[in-house]
Design a protein around this motif. Structure first.
Motif, PDB file in Angstrom:
ATOM      1  N   LYS A  54      49.869  29.627  42.308  1.00 57.78           N
ATOM      2  CA  LYS A  54      49.557  30.487  43.636  1.00 57.78           C
ATOM      3  C   LYS A  54      50.373  29.425  44.558  1.00 57.78           C
ATOM      4  O   LYS A  54      51.132  30.571  45.562  1.00 57.78           O
ATOM      5  CB  LYS A  54      48.074  30.557  43.843  1.00 57.78           C
ATOM      6  CG  LYS A  54      47.515  30.964  45.457  1.00 57.78           C
ATOM      7  CD  LYS A  54      45.817  30.980  45.198  1.00 57.78           C
ATOM      8  CE  LYS A  54      45.774  29.264  44.872  1.00 57.78           C
ATOM      9  NZ  LYS A  54      43.472  29.938  45.185  1.00 57.78           N
ATOM     10  N   VAL A  60      50.529  38.249  46.364  1.00 51.97           N
ATOM     11  CA  VAL A  60      49.336  38.894  47.104  1.00 51.97           C
ATOM     12  C   VAL A  60      48.422  38.852  47.565  1.00 51.97           C
ATOM     13  O   VAL A  60      47.042  38.506  46.580  1.00 51.97           O
ATOM     14  CB  VAL A  60      49.720  40.384  46.460  1.00 51.97           C
ATOM     15  CG1 VAL A  60      51.446  40.914  46.501  1.00 51.97           C
ATOM     16  CG2 VAL A  60      49.717  40.533  45.691  1.00 51.97           C
ATOM     17  N   TYR A  61      47.626  39.397  48.416  1.00 48.76           N
ATOM     18  CA  TYR A  61      46.338  38.883  48.738  1.00 48.76           C
ATOM     19  C   TYR A  61      44.384  38.938  47.784  1.00 48.76           C
ATOM     20  O   TYR A  61      44.581  38.104  47.558  1.00 48.76           O
ATOM     21  CB  TYR A  61      45.662  39.687  49.965  1.00 48.76           C
ATOM     22  CG  TYR A  61      44.342  39.839  50.518  1.00 48.76           C
ATOM     23  CD1 TYR A  61      43.793  38.549  51.364  1.00 48.76           C
ATOM     24  CD2 TYR A  61      43.063  40.174  50.128  1.00 48.76           C
ATOM     25  CE1 TYR A  61      43.228  38.291  51.976  1.00 48.76           C
ATOM     26  CE2 TYR A  61      42.276  39.823  50.322  1.00 48.76           C
ATOM     27  CZ  TYR A  61      41.434  38.839  51.235  1.00 48.76           C
ATOM     28  OH  TYR A  61      40.801  38.875  51.930  1.00 48.76           O
ATOM     29  N   TRP A  62      45.327  40.568  46.932  1.00 43.36           N
ATOM     30  CA  TRP A  62      43.811  40.956  45.653  1.00 43.36           C
ATOM     31  C   TRP A  62      44.157  39.792  45.266  1.00 43.36           C
ATOM     32  O   TRP A  62      42.851  39.037  43.727  1.00 43.36           O
ATOM     33  CB  TRP A  62      44.500  42.238  45.253  1.00 43.36           C
ATOM     34  CG  TRP A  62      45.250  42.063  44.686  1.00 43.36           C
ATOM     35  CD1 TRP A  62      46.536  43.549  44.821  1.00 43.36           C
ATOM     36  CD2 TRP A  62      45.834  42.150  43.268  1.00 43.36           C
ATOM     37  NE1 TRP A  62      47.901  43.069  44.584  1.00 43.36           N
ATOM     38  CE2 TRP A  62      47.107  42.572  43.235  1.00 43.36           C
ATOM     39  CE3 TRP A  62      45.263  41.605  42.326  1.00 43.36           C
ATOM     40  CZ2 TRP A  62      47.696  42.928  41.669  1.00 43.36           C
ATOM     41  CZ3 TRP A  62      45.312  41.878  40.519  1.00 43.36           C
ATOM     42  CH2 TRP A  62      47.155  42.400  40.706  1.00 43.36           C
ATOM     43  N   GLU A  63      44.959  39.344  44.341  1.00 47.23           N
ATOM     44  CA  GLU A  63      45.747  38.516  43.207  1.00 47.23           C
ATOM     45  C   GLU A  63      45.108  36.912  43.961  1.00 47.23           C
ATOM     46  O   GLU A  63      44.462  36.256  43.063  1.00 47.23           O
ATOM     47  CB  GLU A  63      46.884  38.106  43.282  1.00 47.23           C
ATOM     48  CG  GLU A  63      47.862  39.130  42.515  1.00 47.23           C
ATOM     49  CD  GLU A  63      49.497  38.605  41.843  1.00 47.23           C
ATOM     50  OE1 GLU A  63      50.012  39.301  40.789  1.00 47.23           O
ATOM     51  OE2 GLU A  63      49.915  38.496  42.784  1.00 47.23           O
ATOM     52  N   ARG A  64      45.196  36.451  44.900  1.00 41.61           N
ATOM     53  CA  ARG A  64      44.631  35.014  45.417  1.00 41.61           C
ATOM     54  C   ARG A  64      42.603  35.439  45.617  1.00 41.61           C
ATOM     55  O   ARG A  64      42.181  34.716  44.416  1.00 41.61           O
ATOM     56  CB  ARG A  64      44.813  34.651  46.732  1.00 41.61           C
ATOM     57  CG  ARG A  64      46.174  34.127  47.268  1.00 41.61           C
ATOM     58  CD  ARG A  64      47.045  34.129  48.559  1.00 41.61           C
ATOM     59  NE  ARG A  64      47.489  34.031  48.534  1.00 41.61           N
ATOM     60  CZ  ARG A  64      47.992  32.014  48.665  1.00 41.61           C
ATOM     61  NH1 ARG A  64      46.809  31.687  48.262  1.00 41.61           N
ATOM     62  NH2 ARG A  64      49.260  31.873  48.992  1.00 41.61           N
ATOM     63  N   ASN A  65      42.657  36.056  45.436  1.00 40.55           N
ATOM     64  CA  ASN A  65      40.597  36.411  45.092  1.00 40.55           C
ATOM     65  C   ASN A  65      40.489  36.673  44.186  1.00 40.55           C
ATOM     66  O   ASN A  65      39.405  35.572  43.473  1.00 40.55           O
ATOM     67  CB  ASN A  65      40.116  38.031  46.274  1.00 40.55           C
ATOM     68  CG  ASN A  65      40.954  37.853  46.820  1.00 40.55           C
ATOM     69  OD1 ASN A  65      40.774  37.092  48.276  1.00 40.55           O
ATOM     70  ND2 ASN A  65      40.991  39.150  48.338  1.00 40.55           N
TER      71      ASN A  65
END
Length: 206
Positions: A54, A60-65
């Motif tokens: 990370k 991207v945002y969804w990967e971080r979540n």
């Protein structure tokens, strides 16, 4: 008179054999705790590798979540299993060695959180680049002492390896610290844990 002496010698011999059997059984039981080293080590290894990914890649945002959710779910499951294992699965096997080890690790957890409080008080912020090496020094100490308590040299060696990794972490950026910690946790937790657990599956020798 000779018969009495012989009986006494047999009694002493049986007592010594019983004591040796109890010690061997107790040590054999302690090796089962290798499962905790495997699970915690694997969790830390995966978690820090995901942090490295990370931090070093454009995520991207969804990967971080997803990464954050996986870390949280993994932590909850791991803590739940540890509580079950220590207090419900093995409640009758609480030896002096096991209790001493728990106090060592509880003390390390408390010390780590105190480090966060103290460094934040001085720096007015949480400096994770500083905290990671400090935490690794504490973990290395816990591994080193646990190896001494268990009379298992590989754990003490793992503690020394963790100290070396802490020195390396102090010389690199935060993102690279995550990668070093992932590798160090695999070497210092998973490998000794697997070897200990395999020992526990072999018959106890007196």
């Amino acid at each position: 008179m000779s018969s009495t002496t012989s009986n006494q010698e047999m009694s002493d011999h049986e007592m010594l054999k019983t004591l040796k059997t109890a010690i061997a059984t107790s040590k054999h039981s302690l090796y089962e705790d290798g499962i905790l080293l495997i699970l915690w080590g694997a969790s830390f290894t995966i978690g820090f590798f995901l942090h490295y990914y990370k931090s070093s890649h454009l995520v991207v945002y969804w990967e971080r979540n997803i990464i954050n959710i996986l870390n949280i779910v993994g932590a909850v499951l791991l803590i739940g299993f540890t509580i079950y294992y220590l207090f419900f699965r093995k409640p009758k096997l609480r030896t002096y060695t096991a209790i001493s080890t728990r106090f060592v690790w509880i003390g390390i957890i408390i010390a780590h959180n105190l480090n966060v409080i103290v460094t934040k008080s001085f720096l007015q912020e949480v400096d994770f680049a500083l905290l990671h090496p400090l935490q690794m020094v504490l973990i290395g100490f816990a591994l080193f002492v646990t190896g001494g308590i268990y009379r298992y040299k590989l754990l003490s060696i793992s503690g020394a390896v963790m100290w070396i990794a802490a020195i390396l972490c102090a010389r690199v950026e935060l993102a690279d610290q995550f990668l070093i910690r992932a590798i160090a946790n695999f070497i210092c937790f998973v490998i000794p844990g697997v070897l200990m657990y395999l020992k526990s599956k072999k018959p106890a020798h007196v």
